[in-house]
Design a protein around this motif. Structure first.
Motif, PDB file in Angstrom:
ATOM      1  N   VAL A 145      -5.627  -4.577   7.906  1.00 40.87           N
ATOM      2  CA  VAL A 145      -5.472  -6.026   7.746  1.00 40.87           C
ATOM      3  C   VAL A 145      -5.516  -6.395   6.266  1.00 40.87           C
ATOM      4  CG1 VAL A 145      -6.559  -8.272   8.201  1.00 40.87           C
ATOM      5  CG2 VAL A 145      -6.328  -6.599  10.050  1.00 40.87           C
ATOM      6  N   ALA A 146      -6.478  -5.826   5.542  1.00 38.33           N
ATOM      7  CA  ALA A 146      -6.595  -6.115   4.107  1.00 38.33           C
ATOM      8  C   ALA A 146      -5.377  -5.615   3.336  1.00 38.33           C
ATOM      9  CB  ALA A 146      -7.873  -5.488   3.553  1.00 38.33           C
ATOM     10  N   SER A 147      -4.827  -4.482   3.740  1.00 36.97           N
ATOM     11  CA  SER A 147      -3.685  -3.918   3.015  1.00 36.97           C
ATOM     12  C   SER A 147      -2.382  -4.658   3.320  1.00 36.97           C
ATOM     13  CB  SER A 147      -3.524  -2.428   3.335  1.00 36.97           C
ATOM     14  OG  SER A 147      -3.054  -2.229   4.652  1.00 36.97           O
ATOM     15  N   SER A 148      -2.364  -5.447   4.367  1.00 39.05           N
ATOM     16  CA  SER A 148      -1.152  -6.196   4.718  1.00 39.05           C
ATOM     17  C   SER A 148      -0.695  -7.085   3.562  1.00 39.05           C
ATOM     18  CB  SER A 148      -1.383  -7.038   5.965  1.00 39.05           C
ATOM     19  OG  SER A 148      -1.603  -6.205   7.074  1.00 39.05           O
ATOM     20  N   ALA A 149      -1.625  -7.670   2.843  1.00 37.72           N
ATOM     21  CA  ALA A 149      -1.276  -8.507   1.687  1.00 37.72           C
ATOM     22  C   ALA A 149      -0.584  -7.667   0.608  1.00 37.72           C
ATOM     23  CB  ALA A 149      -2.513  -9.194   1.126  1.00 37.72           C
ATOM     24  N   LEU A 150      -1.025  -6.439   0.413  1.00 36.64           N
ATOM     25  CA  LEU A 150      -0.376  -5.562  -0.569  1.00 36.64           C
ATOM     26  C   LEU A 150       1.031  -5.181  -0.118  1.00 36.64           C
ATOM     27  CD1 LEU A 150      -3.349  -3.191  -1.466  1.00 36.64           C
ATOM     28  CD2 LEU A 150      -2.343  -4.981  -2.898  1.00 36.64           C
ATOM     29  N   VAL A 151       1.197  -4.947   1.178  1.00 35.54           N
ATOM     30  CA  VAL A 151       2.526  -4.624   1.709  1.00 35.54           C
ATOM     31  C   VAL A 151       3.471  -5.806   1.500  1.00 35.54           C
ATOM     32  CG1 VAL A 151       3.823  -4.094   3.820  1.00 35.54           C
ATOM     33  CG2 VAL A 151       1.641  -2.937   3.373  1.00 35.54           C
ATOM     34  N   LYS A 152       2.987  -7.007   1.792  1.00 31.71           N
ATOM     35  CA  LYS A 152       3.813  -8.206   1.583  1.00 31.71           C
ATOM     36  C   LYS A 152       4.172  -8.360   0.104  1.00 31.71           C
ATOM     37  CE  LYS A 152       1.984 -10.725   5.511  1.00 31.71           C
ATOM     38  NZ  LYS A 152       1.079 -11.772   5.961  1.00 31.71           N
ATOM     39  N   TRP A 153       3.213  -8.113  -0.776  1.00 34.84           N
ATOM     40  CA  TRP A 153       3.465  -8.199  -2.212  1.00 34.84           C
ATOM     41  C   TRP A 153       4.540  -7.186  -2.622  1.00 34.84           C
ATOM     42  CZ3 TRP A 153       2.997  -4.475  -5.985  1.00 34.84           C
ATOM     43  CH2 TRP A 153       3.179  -4.921  -7.299  1.00 34.84           C
ATOM     44  N   ALA A 154       4.433  -5.931  -2.124  1.00 31.37           N
ATOM     45  CA  ALA A 154       5.387  -4.883  -2.476  1.00 31.37           C
ATOM     46  C   ALA A 154       6.787  -5.232  -1.958  1.00 31.37           C
ATOM     47  CB  ALA A 154       4.932  -3.545  -1.908  1.00 31.37           C
ATOM     48  N   MET A 155       6.862  -5.799  -0.765  1.00 34.30           N
ATOM     49  CA  MET A 155       8.160  -6.189  -0.211  1.00 34.30           C
ATOM     50  C   MET A 155       8.786  -7.319  -1.031  1.00 34.30           C
ATOM     51  SD  MET A 155       7.182  -5.937   3.822  1.00 34.30           S
ATOM     52  CE  MET A 155       8.796  -6.267   4.512  1.00 34.30           C
ATOM     53  N   LYS A 156       7.950  -8.275  -1.415  1.00 36.54           N
ATOM     54  CA  LYS A 156       8.438  -9.427  -2.184  1.00 36.54           C
ATOM     55  C   LYS A 156       8.881  -9.016  -3.583  1.00 36.54           C
ATOM     56  CE  LYS A 156       6.868 -13.867  -3.978  1.00 36.54           C
ATOM     57  NZ  LYS A 156       5.720 -14.758  -4.149  1.00 36.54           N
ATOM     58  N   ASN A 157       8.198  -8.040  -4.170  1.00 30.24           N
ATOM     59  CA  ASN A 157       8.449  -7.662  -5.559  1.00 30.24           C
ATOM     60  C   ASN A 157       9.207  -6.355  -5.711  1.00 30.24           C
ATOM     61  OD1 ASN A 157       6.975  -9.800  -7.186  1.00 30.24           O
ATOM     62  ND2 ASN A 157       5.445  -9.195  -5.669  1.00 30.24           N
ATOM     63  N   ARG A 158       9.868  -5.905  -4.676  1.00 33.94           N
ATOM     64  CA  ARG A 158      10.641  -4.651  -4.801  1.00 33.94           C
ATOM     65  C   ARG A 158      11.821  -4.873  -5.724  1.00 33.94           C
ATOM     66  NH1 ARG A 158      12.169  -4.943   1.284  1.00 33.94           N
ATOM     67  NH2 ARG A 158      13.589  -6.697   1.207  1.00 33.94           N
ATOM     68  N   LYS A 159      12.193  -3.814  -6.379  1.00 33.00           N
ATOM     69  CA  LYS A 159      13.302  -3.927  -7.348  1.00 33.00           C
ATOM     70  C   LYS A 159      14.485  -3.135  -6.892  1.00 33.00           C
ATOM     71  CE  LYS A 159      10.255  -5.010 -10.951  1.00 33.00           C
ATOM     72  NZ  LYS A 159       9.964  -5.479 -12.136  1.00 33.00           N
TER      73      LYS A 159
END
Length: 108
Positions: free
Chosen positions: A94-108
């Protein structure tokens, strides 16, 4: 952020960094989250590119952290062994879900 709060947080950041630096930790946890219970061979098959020795090491480490539970069934060998994610493991997902969302949003 003042110096005392940085010093307070530093040991926890170091622990998080060590955990995240291990390539397979989150992948195995997410797989167990999705399947509830899995046998070793099922996990190995689901994680393309992981070696059997690495998977064994990852599972032992996750057990040691209290994130995965190993259950042995049967009275005589060969035993059936199943792995499942613990409440603490779910909390980490659950805590890592925010990191996954961040990585998806900021992928290059």
């Amino acid at each position: 952020m003042n110096q005392s709060s940085v010093n307070y947080v530093s040991p926890f950041l170091a622990r998080i960094s060590r955990f995240c630096a291990k390539k397979w930790n989150f992948q195995v946890l997410w797989e167990l989250r999705n399947h509830k219970k899995m046998r070793y061979s099922q996990i190995l098959e689901s994680q393309k590119g992981i070696s059997p020795s690495t998977l064994s090491e990852v599972l032992r480490s996750l057990q040691g952290e209290g994130l995965v539970k190993r259950a042995k069934h049967g009275k005589i060998p060969p035993y059936t062994v199943e792995y499942s994610i613990t409440k603490s493991g779910i909390d980490l997902i659950v805590a890592s879900s925010a990191l996954v969302k961040w990585a998806m949003k900021n992928r290059k």
